[in-house]
Design a protein around this motif. Structure first.
Motif, mmCIF file in Angstrom:
data_model
loop_
_atom_site.group_PDB
_atom_site.id
_atom_site.type_symbol
_atom_site.label_atom_id
_atom_site.label_comp_id
_atom_site.label_asym_id
_atom_site.label_seq_id
_atom_site.Cartn_x
_atom_site.Cartn_y
_atom_site.Cartn_z
ATOM 1 N N ALA A 86 1.031 -1.124 -0.083
ATOM 2 C CA ALA A 86 -0.025 0.070 0.082
ATOM 3 C C ALA A 86 0.965 1.477 -0.201
ATOM 4 C CB ALA A 86 -0.826 0.058 1.116
ATOM 5 N N LEU A 87 1.988 1.299 0.621
ATOM 6 C CA LEU A 87 2.945 2.558 0.542
ATOM 7 C C LEU A 87 3.455 2.418 -0.608
ATOM 8 C CD1 LEU A 87 4.720 1.907 4.161
ATOM 9 C CD2 LEU A 87 3.160 3.623 3.428
ATOM 10 N N GLU A 88 3.827 1.317 -1.149
ATOM 11 C CA GLU A 88 4.327 1.468 -2.550
ATOM 12 C C GLU A 88 3.371 2.218 -3.728
ATOM 13 O OE1 GLU A 88 7.566 -2.190 -2.465
ATOM 14 O OE2 GLU A 88 5.400 -2.577 -3.350
ATOM 15 N N ALA A 95 2.818 -1.180 -7.017
ATOM 16 C CA ALA A 95 3.693 -2.059 -6.208
ATOM 17 C C ALA A 95 4.975 -2.227 -6.881
ATOM 18 C CB ALA A 95 3.059 -3.348 -6.201
ATOM 19 N N GLY A 96 6.009 -1.945 -6.229
ATOM 20 C CA GLY A 96 7.309 -1.969 -6.769
ATOM 21 C C GLY A 96 8.556 -2.158 -5.539
ATOM 22 N N SER A 97 9.503 -1.447 -5.918
ATOM 23 C CA SER A 97 10.639 -1.313 -4.840
ATOM 24 C C SER A 97 10.559 -0.131 -4.029
ATOM 25 C CB SER A 97 11.946 -1.512 -5.439
ATOM 26 O OG SER A 97 12.898 -1.442 -4.485
ATOM 27 N N LEU A 98 10.383 -0.245 -2.480
ATOM 28 C CA LEU A 98 10.108 0.875 -1.661
ATOM 29 C C LEU A 98 10.831 0.487 -0.559
ATOM 30 C CD1 LEU A 98 9.285 3.904 -1.459
ATOM 31 C CD2 LEU A 98 7.202 2.943 -0.521
ATOM 32 N N ASP A 99 11.759 0.903 0.058
ATOM 33 C CA ASP A 99 12.468 0.676 1.280
ATOM 34 C C ASP A 99 11.862 1.365 2.444
ATOM 35 O OD1 ASP A 99 13.961 -0.143 3.308
ATOM 36 O OD2 ASP A 99 15.896 0.492 2.446
ATOM 37 N N ASN A 166 -4.552 -1.019 17.388
ATOM 38 C CA ASN A 166 -5.290 -2.198 17.667
ATOM 39 C C ASN A 166 -5.573 -3.261 16.605
ATOM 40 O OD1 ASN A 166 -7.627 -1.283 16.208
ATOM 41 N ND2 ASN A 166 -8.225 -0.280 18.103
ATOM 42 N N THR A 167 -4.877 -3.051 15.577
ATOM 43 C CA THR A 167 -4.764 -3.820 14.613
ATOM 44 C C THR A 167 -3.514 -3.702 13.711
ATOM 45 O OG1 THR A 167 -6.409 -4.877 12.665
ATOM 46 C CG2 THR A 167 -6.012 -2.449 12.843
ATOM 47 N N GLU A 168 -3.517 -4.639 12.744
ATOM 48 C CA GLU A 168 -2.144 -4.578 11.726
ATOM 49 C C GLU A 168 -2.756 -4.190 10.524
ATOM 50 O OE1 GLU A 168 0.991 -7.525 11.783
ATOM 51 O OE2 GLU A 168 -0.244 -8.918 12.361
ATOM 52 N N ILE A 169 -2.929 -2.650 10.373
ATOM 53 C CA ILE A 169 -3.426 -1.889 9.262
ATOM 54 C C ILE A 169 -2.811 -2.556 8.022
ATOM 55 C CG2 ILE A 169 -4.014 0.190 10.702
ATOM 56 C CD1 ILE A 169 -1.648 1.527 9.548
ATOM 57 N N MET A 170 -3.851 -2.160 6.720
ATOM 58 C CA MET A 170 -3.381 -2.862 5.474
ATOM 59 C C MET A 170 -2.951 -1.557 4.583
ATOM 60 S SD MET A 170 -6.153 -5.901 4.904
ATOM 61 C CE MET A 170 -5.080 -6.464 3.509
ATOM 62 N N ASN A 171 -3.350 -0.618 5.163
ATOM 63 C CA ASN A 171 -2.959 0.906 4.494
ATOM 64 C C ASN A 171 -3.176 2.003 5.378
ATOM 65 O OD1 ASN A 171 -5.644 1.862 4.368
ATOM 66 N ND2 ASN A 171 -6.006 0.108 3.073
ATOM 67 N N GLU A 172 -2.786 3.203 4.975
ATOM 68 C CA GLU A 172 -2.832 4.224 6.149
ATOM 69 C C GLU A 172 -4.000 5.188 5.519
ATOM 70 O OE1 GLU A 172 1.920 5.222 6.894
ATOM 71 O OE2 GLU A 172 1.077 6.149 5.352
ATOM 72 N N ASP A 173 -4.968 4.769 5.110
ATOM 73 C CA ASP A 173 -6.312 5.235 4.640
ATOM 74 C C ASP A 173 -6.968 5.919 5.784
ATOM 75 O OD1 ASP A 173 -5.497 4.968 1.817
ATOM 76 O OD2 ASP A 173 -7.260 3.592 1.849
#
Length: 324
Positions: A86-88, A95-99, A166-173
């Motif tokens: 999601a950050l990429e 989706a690609g290469s992001l450190d 309180n959860t492992e978020i899947m994105n920062e929305d």
């Protein structure tokens, strides 16, 4: 609640004495963070940062024998590929290469190793791609905890957003749209940039899950000259939490600082009966029994520090706010 806390050397000394007193009277609380001092697994200078990476490596170097690889103690607990993807997409459009891993640094507090956030410009993006991420297990739902971390900034404008999720978020929305009021957030603080090491501590937060994710970002850290350093993480049970502490942890007030309006919400949806605003002299300068869309208009207030009292039934919580 958005809280900016900047401790001077004097207040930091007081904090240390307070912690010592609590430990003496109540016993040492177990620090639930993994590699809290950032000094474990330093055979490779990157391995110690794995404890704060959302996608830890499968293996790390054995501390006792650096020539041997062992299974990562972190990868077994969490591996959030969805958030990395999601950050990429957020920064690169695909989706690609992001450190996104924080960097390891020898510039920790007191000359020890630490971790840091920055953007290395590869690829060049707007905002920092790097995040601190650690899933902390062993919490009790309904219990109160205190989180703290030492931090130091290279430049002004490099505040740190610290989310206790309180959860492992899947994105920062959610946190982008709602900040501290997002349903995924149990605790939050905004650490203002400071060029000397200081300890910043959240108010006691109430756990709503059996684990918490410590998630930190510094969107102003855009290159090697705006790095933010972290060391000595701590997440411990709060031995002194009272009924009023529990209630106060459920009241969220944001933004802080504010200019026009302050949103006031109860996490458990309790009806807020009234709010009162006091200046630093203790004089009541504003009071209302009806909020408009959970919002209090403070646009007519002079700039300064105030105390906001929130009343729900027989309980009340007081929050320190800044009006700019």
């Amino acid at each position: 609640m958005k809280t900016k806390l900047l401790f001077t050397k004097q207040t930091k000394t007081f904090y240390i004495l307070l912690v010592f007193s609590l430990c003496f009277n109540y016993g040492w609380s177990q620090n639930l963070m993994l590699n809290p001092t950032c000094d474990d697994h330093t055979s490779s200078t990157g391995d110690n940062a794995d404890a704060y990476d959302m996608t830890p490596n499968n293996t790390i170097l054995d501390e006792s024998d650096p020539a041997v690889e062992i299974d990562s103690p972190y990868q077994l607990i969490w591996d959030n590929d969805a958030l990395e993807d999601a950050l990429e997409i957020k920064y690169l459009g695909m989706a690609g290469s992001l450190d996104e891993q924080p960097g390891s640094t020898s510039s920790g507090n007191n000359g020890t190793r630490g971790v840091k956030l920055y953007d290395d410009g590869n690829p060049a993006i707007t905002g920092s791609s790097r995040r601190l991420y650690q899933k902390v297990e062993g919490l009790t739902i309904g219990a109160n905890y205190i989180f703290s971390v030492d931090s130091r900034s290279e430049a002004a404008g490099t505040d740190s957003e610290v989310y206790i999720l309180n959860t492992e978020i899947m994105n920062e929305d959610g946190i982008d749209a709602n900040g501290a009021a997002d349903a995924s957030v149990d605790g939050y603080m905004d650490i203002i940039a400071a060029d000397e090491w200081a300890t910043f501590t959240t108010v006691s937060f109430t756990a709503t899950n059996t684990f918490a994710v410590v998630y930190v970002r510094s969107l102003g850290s855009i290159n090697g000259e705006t790095e933010v350093f972290y060391d000595n993480f701590s997440l411990v049970a709060d031995p002194t939490a009272s009924v009023s502490d529990v209630f106060a942890s459920k009241i969220r007030v944001y933004p802080n600082p504010a200019t026009d309006n302050i949103t006031i919400k109860s996490v458990d949806q309790s009806q807020i009966d009234s709010v009162e605003l006091y200046n630093i002299l203790g004089s009541k300068v504003l009071s209302t029994t009806s909020l408009v869309n959970d919002s209090l208009n403070v646009s007519e207030m002079a700039s300064g520090v105030y105390l906001l009292k929130v009343n729900v039934g027989t309980q009340s919580a007081t929050k320190r706010i800044v009006i700019e």
